[in-house]
Design a protein around this motif. Structure first.
Motif, PDB file in Angstrom:
ATOM      1  N   LEU A 109       0.943  -0.484   0.273  1.00 13.45           N
ATOM      2  CA  LEU A 109       0.123   0.329   0.021  1.00 13.45           C
ATOM      3  C   LEU A 109       0.892   1.321   0.117  1.00 13.45           C
ATOM      4  O   LEU A 109       0.644   2.394  -0.382  1.00 13.45           O
ATOM      5  N   GLN A 110       1.885   1.235   0.892  1.00 14.20           N
ATOM      6  CA  GLN A 110       3.141   2.131   0.996  1.00 14.20           C
ATOM      7  C   GLN A 110       3.449   2.646  -0.005  1.00 14.20           C
ATOM      8  O   GLN A 110       3.180   4.129  -1.187  1.00 14.20           O
ATOM      9  N   TYR A 111       3.568   1.716  -1.350  1.00 17.52           N
ATOM     10  CA  TYR A 111       4.428   1.378  -2.955  1.00 17.52           C
ATOM     11  C   TYR A 111       2.957   2.777  -3.401  1.00 17.52           C
ATOM     12  O   TYR A 111       3.811   2.928  -4.221  1.00 17.52           O
ATOM     13  N   LEU A 112       2.215   1.443  -3.683  1.00 25.33           N
ATOM     14  CA  LEU A 112       1.281   2.222  -4.195  1.00 25.33           C
ATOM     15  C   LEU A 112       0.319   4.111  -4.091  1.00 25.33           C
ATOM     16  O   LEU A 112       0.796   4.849  -5.181  1.00 25.33           O
ATOM     17  N   CYS A 113       0.549   4.120  -2.658  1.00 28.35           N
ATOM     18  CA  CYS A 113       0.411   5.384  -2.210  1.00 28.35           C
ATOM     19  C   CYS A 113       1.441   6.677  -2.501  1.00 28.35           C
ATOM     20  O   CYS A 113       1.245   7.605  -2.986  1.00 28.35           O
ATOM     21  N   TYR A 114       3.108   6.186  -2.534  1.00 32.42           N
ATOM     22  CA  TYR A 114       3.440   7.102  -2.764  1.00 32.42           C
ATOM     23  C   TYR A 114       4.050   7.497  -4.081  1.00 32.42           C
ATOM     24  O   TYR A 114       4.978   7.960  -4.633  1.00 32.42           O
ATOM     25  N   THR A 133       5.189   9.328  11.641  1.00 36.34           N
ATOM     26  CA  THR A 133       5.400   8.927   9.642  1.00 36.34           C
ATOM     27  C   THR A 133       4.612   8.281   8.917  1.00 36.34           C
ATOM     28  O   THR A 133       3.727   7.401   9.914  1.00 36.34           O
ATOM     29  N   GLY A 134       4.473   7.778   8.022  1.00 40.32           N
ATOM     30  CA  GLY A 134       3.845   6.732   7.556  1.00 40.32           C
ATOM     31  C   GLY A 134       2.746   6.878   6.936  1.00 40.32           C
ATOM     32  O   GLY A 134       1.955   5.980   7.331  1.00 40.32           O
ATOM     33  N   LEU A 135       1.710   8.100   7.104  1.00 41.02           N
ATOM     34  CA  LEU A 135       0.736   8.140   7.072  1.00 41.02           C
ATOM     35  C   LEU A 135       0.373   7.913   5.822  1.00 41.02           C
ATOM     36  O   LEU A 135       0.597   8.251   5.024  1.00 41.02           O
ATOM     37  N   ILE A 136      -0.822   6.808   5.526  1.00 42.38           N
ATOM     38  CA  ILE A 136      -0.368   6.463   3.860  1.00 42.38           C
ATOM     39  C   ILE A 136      -2.347   5.882   3.693  1.00 42.38           C
ATOM     40  O   ILE A 136      -3.346   5.579   4.653  1.00 42.38           O
ATOM     41  N   VAL A 137      -3.064   6.557   3.111  1.00 49.67           N
ATOM     42  CA  VAL A 137      -4.834   6.685   2.200  1.00 49.67           C
ATOM     43  C   VAL A 137      -4.470   6.218   1.061  1.00 49.67           C
ATOM     44  O   VAL A 137      -4.137   6.872   0.136  1.00 49.67           O
ATOM     45  N   VAL A 162      -6.158  -4.067   4.073  1.00 51.56           N
ATOM     46  CA  VAL A 162      -5.718  -2.782   4.220  1.00 51.56           C
ATOM     47  C   VAL A 162      -5.536  -1.845   3.575  1.00 51.56           C
ATOM     48  O   VAL A 162      -5.196  -1.622   2.497  1.00 51.56           O
ATOM     49  N   VAL A 163      -6.122  -0.363   4.041  1.00 52.81           N
ATOM     50  CA  VAL A 163      -6.254   0.345   2.400  1.00 52.81           C
ATOM     51  C   VAL A 163      -6.186   2.205   3.385  1.00 52.81           C
ATOM     52  O   VAL A 163      -5.977   3.071   3.249  1.00 52.81           O
TER      53      VAL A 163
END
Length: 168
Positions: free
Chosen positions: A21-26, A83-87, A66-67
């Protein structure tokens, strides 16, 4: 949507899903800054697992997926570094980022935090707006990460909860 999003502590089993998800969000951040070498895009699974063991990590779930996620830890001076706030992109603009930020703040306050600190890319207007709406103010501190990316440091004090103050 039919289901509601729940927020709870993440565990070792969530690491791979959070990393994906982190990879997608960034991706959008990398495009904004023209830099695909941003740390969240190059972080290893082992490094993320180490973060899971070193502080608080929350995961937002829609059903079993996990979203969203956020991380934080309190240092020896009482600063809660978030850190690492992702949606997930499909759930943005529905208040989930704010809910995650509120949830991690609450958990870190319980660990004797006296202030919250986070860093946001200078061009990341949506993230900066979320922080400002939640009372964060720039400290004047910046960090140049690359030619294109400068992080702005924002802080806010931990508000004393009236019920806790009354019981002292």
């Amino acid at each position: 949507m039919g289901m509601s999003v729940t927020i709870a502590a993440a565990d070792e089993d969530d690491a791979e899903e959070i990393l994906k998800l982190q990879y997608l969000c960034y991706q959008s951040e990398a495009e904004l800054y023209g830099d695909y070498s941003l740390e969240p895009l190059t972080q290893s699974l082992a490094a993320l697992r180490a973060e899971l063991g070193a502080g608080r990590v929350l995961a937002a779930r829609l059903g079993t997926e996990v979203v969203g996620s956020v991380r934080g830890a309190v240092d020896s001076e009482g600063t809660a570094v978030i850190t690492g706030l992702i949606v997930h992109p499909r759930l943005r603009r529905h208040g989930l980022g704010g809910r995650l930020l509120d949830a991690i703040e609450e958990q870190l306050a319980a660990e004797s935090a006296v202030r919250y600190r986070l860093a946001v890319g200078r061009r990341s207007e949506i993230s900066l707006r979320l922080c400002r709406e939640r009372g964060y103010i720039p400290t004047g501190g910046t960090e140049r990460v690359s030619r294109a990316l400068t992080l702005v440091t924002l802080e806010k004090p931990v508000a004393e909860v009236p019920a806790l103050a009354a019981s002292r």
